[in-house]
Design an enzyme around this catalytic site. Structure first.
Site, short mmCIF file in Angstrom:
data_model
loop_
_atom_site.label_atom_id
_atom_site.label_comp_id
_atom_site.label_asym_id
_atom_site.label_seq_id
_atom_site.Cartn_x
_atom_site.Cartn_y
_atom_site.Cartn_z
N ASP A 200 0.83 -1.21 0.00
CA ASP A 200 0.00 0.00 0.00
C ASP A 200 0.87 1.27 0.00
O ASP A 200 1.87 1.32 0.73
CB ASP A 200 -0.86 -0.04 1.28
CG ASP A 200 -1.99 0.96 1.28
OD1 ASP A 200 -2.84 0.88 0.39
OD2 ASP A 200 -2.03 1.82 2.18
N GLU A 242 2.06 -0.02 -4.68
CA GLU A 242 1.18 1.03 -5.18
C GLU A 242 1.97 2.34 -5.15
O GLU A 242 2.39 2.78 -4.09
CB GLU A 242 -0.05 1.15 -4.28
CG GLU A 242 -1.04 2.20 -4.75
CD GLU A 242 -2.02 2.65 -3.65
OE1 GLU A 242 -3.10 3.12 -3.98
OE2 GLU A 242 -1.66 2.52 -2.45
N HIS A 316 -10.07 -0.99 -6.09
CA HIS A 316 -11.08 -0.53 -5.12
C HIS A 316 -11.04 0.97 -4.90
O HIS A 316 -11.84 1.49 -4.13
CB HIS A 316 -10.87 -1.28 -3.81
CG HIS A 316 -9.55 -0.93 -3.17
ND1 HIS A 316 -8.34 -1.28 -3.74
CD2 HIS A 316 -9.23 -0.25 -2.05
CE1 HIS A 316 -7.35 -0.82 -3.00
NE2 HIS A 316 -7.87 -0.20 -1.96
N ASP A 317 -10.07 1.67 -5.51
CA ASP A 317 -9.99 3.12 -5.34
C ASP A 317 -10.41 3.88 -6.60
O ASP A 317 -10.49 5.11 -6.58
CB ASP A 317 -8.54 3.54 -5.03
CG ASP A 317 -8.03 3.01 -3.71
OD1 ASP A 317 -8.82 2.87 -2.77
OD2 ASP A 317 -6.82 2.71 -3.62
C1 GLC Z 1 -4.19 3.04 -0.70
C2 GLC Z 1 -5.37 2.12 -0.68
C3 GLC Z 1 -6.57 2.92 -0.28
C4 GLC Z 1 -6.33 3.45 1.11
C5 GLC Z 1 -5.03 4.25 1.18
C6 GLC Z 1 -4.62 4.46 2.60
O1 GLC Z 1 -4.30 4.04 -1.66
O2 GLC Z 1 -5.51 1.48 -1.92
O3 GLC Z 1 -7.74 2.16 -0.34
O4 GLC Z 1 -7.40 4.27 1.48
O5 GLC Z 1 -3.98 3.58 0.57
O6 GLC Z 1 -4.20 3.24 3.16
#
Ligand code: GLC
Length: 541
Positions: A200, A242, A316-317
């Protein structure tokens, strides 16, 4: 180059809350996932990326972890988790866990102790700073509150940092003890038999906060290299970070095997093709297909000789891709699948994408769950916008839109739960659902299944060279893949208007079509006659 399992596999992301409920509480769980493994095996995927299921107060649906080594009772038990790993393995499916180590929940015992006592061992696991002139240490803001990213701690007279919500406290990667604790936790999961991690917001680890820098800190790559050596180094392990801040060059750096960091990262360049650069999340513009194509191709070029791309449209984002790029048309869902699976890299499918699931819009703020969307709504209202105006903006990006429950069948609860679903089921489930699509020869699902099998059996799709075809009309995305004497052509008409043209690189002759989203392609390569959103993969001679 040694070939890894993740170079021929397709990964499937499960958002556990919304996949399958087994106990009627309206929230998906591990036993629910286990009960759907046969479905995933039939689809042909090689691995599951499981969004967080650790113990969490759920301020951000599990991206706020209170115990990395326990399963949240909402989702089941550690025994269920072990069974999931085992049962998936029996079906040739590996498990990838979500590693959220940029921050923990404010309920994590590390933070609770750190707050109680400035001399606690875990105090320096977090980022503390003294006030400057009686105020916040600097101007950093939190994306999930809109206010300062600093929160004052009365007891110690210092501030702590939270770049996301007030319940997600940033970890201090400069602390060697914190890093060791994280690696130990990772090894706990590796020993349980998982095959990878999705990291993440990995580009935020090691932030240089005192210079207002939150991404690409000076020690980021050093920490990732260390992590690699202390955890998965000797395994054929999939790691995907990510990294919203990464351009294709940075993506190569993370994934170049020489650097011994990650297998690949999620690079989001293409997501700007319909957004106003530097604008607010709701500021969109009509899709610029040339910009989209350029972003996809640049990633391929940057990693042609070193590094490895990830391939994805949704998660999911993000809004659902078929809504964003294809007006919810099943034929466009198939086109998106063909364009993606033809590229070099590891494809990631977000649950429901294989059915052509669409984005769901929220009517009122009371029904919105997303922590980010709710915070932005409050800000917009404070600025004087009406509820209607604020909701219209929210519906552009509100993360709930891609988080609605899986549509297993056409019944009122879509086969997802017997209780009340935590988020309303999208009304289109009466048409878009697994029961209708699995086994139907011309469904979106059938296209995904065919593409996944094609990738598994075709070395050219796994490691073949990518070649861009440029100079074609704007609305066409076309490229080749080559391996030895073999050459494949991938073509897509990314628009709803038909087009007839001859490829700008005409020295191509069709051998046969391998897959297409219309029953009978009408093109006579190199001359193309493409219907709305038509796409195909063809073997050339
Ligand atoms: C990443 C996740 C997201 C989350 C964020 C904070 O972007 O994919 O869903 O809200 O990190 O952890």
């Amino acid at each position: 180059m040694r070939q890894h399992w993740w170079q021929s596999a397709v990964v499937y992301q499960i958002y556990p809350r919304s996949f399958q409920d087994s106990d009627g509480d309206g929230i998906g769980d591990l036993n629910g996932i286990i009960s759907r493994l046969d479905y995933l095996q039939q689809l042909g995927i090689g691995a599951i990326w499981l969004s967080p299921v650790y113990r969490s107060p759920s301020a951000d649906n599990g991206y706020d972890i209170a115990d990395y080594q326990a399963i949240d009772p909402l989702f089941g038990t550690m025994a269920d988790m072990d069974r999931l790993i085992l049962e998936a393995g029996k079906r040739g499916i590996r498990l990838i866990m979500d590693l959220v180590v940029n921050h923990t929940s404010d309920e994590h015992p590390w933070f609770v102790a750190a707050r109680q006592d400035p001399n606690a061992e875990t105090r320096d696991y977090y980022i503390w700073a003294d006030p400057v002139d009686g105020h916040e240490p600097n101007a950093l803001t939190s994306g999930f509150t809109g206010g300062s990213a600093w929160e004052f701690d009365e007891r110690s007279g210092q501030y702590f940092l939270h770049l996301f919500s007030r319940q997600q406290i940033d970890l201090n990667w400069a602390s060697p003890a914190l890093r060791q604790a994280v690696y130990q936790m990772m090894n706990f999961w590796i020993d349980r038999g998982i095959a990878g991690f999705r990291l993440d917001v990995v580009d935020m680890i090691g932030k240089d906060w005192c210079h207002n820098g939150v991404v690409n800190g000076p020690h980021l790559h050093e920490y990732l290299h260390e992590m690699n050596r202390k955890t998965w180094r000797d395994r054929d392990f999939l790691t995907v970070g990510e990294a919203w801040s990464a351009d294709p060059e940075l993506a190569r750096g993370y994934s170049d095997p020489q650097n011994q960091e990650l297998s690949m990262i999620f690079q989001f360049g293409f997501t700007w093709a319909d957004r106003v650069l530097g604008g607010a999340k709701w500021e969109t513009q009509p899709l610029d297909i040339v910009a989209l194509k350029q972003a996809l191709f640049e990633n391929q070029w940057a990693m042609a000789s070193a590094g490895w791309p990830s391939l994805f449209w949704s998660n999911h984002d993000l809004p659902r891709a078929v809504t964003r790029y294809g007006q919810n048309c099943p034929v466009a869902a198939k086109m998106l699948a063909i364009v993606l699976h033809g590229l070099r890299g590891t494809p990631f499918i977000y649950q429901g994408e294989e059915l052509g699931m669409t984005s769901a819009m929220s009517e009122t703020i009371e029904t919105v769950d997303d922590v980010e969307a709710r915070a932005i709504y409050r800000q917009l209202r404070k600025r004087g916008e009406s509820a209607g105006q604020a909701m219209a903006k929210l519906n552009v990006f509100n993360r709930d839109q891609a988080r609605t429950p899986m549509q297993w069948d056409a019944t009122p609860k879509a086969g997802f739960t017997t209780g009340t679903p935590w988020l309303a089921i999208n009304a289109d489930h009466t048409q878009v659902n697994a029961a209708a699509e699995v086994g139907a020869a011309d469904s979106v699902w059938a296209t995904y299944r065919q593409l996944i099998a094609l990738r598994r059996h075709s070395p050219i799709l796994q490691t073949g060279t990518f070649g861009a075809l440029e100079g074609d009309p704007e609305q066409i995305i076309a490229y080749t893949r080559s391996l030895g004497e073999e050459r494949w052509l991938i073509v897509a008409n990314f628009a709803e208007t038909p087009i007839s043209t001859t490829l700008a690189s005409p020295a191509m002759h069709l051998d046969r079509y391998l897959i297409s989203n219309y029953a009978l392609p009408e093109s006579e390569v190199p001359t193309l006659r493409l219907r709305p959103y038509e796409a195909f993969i063809a073997r050339l001679k």
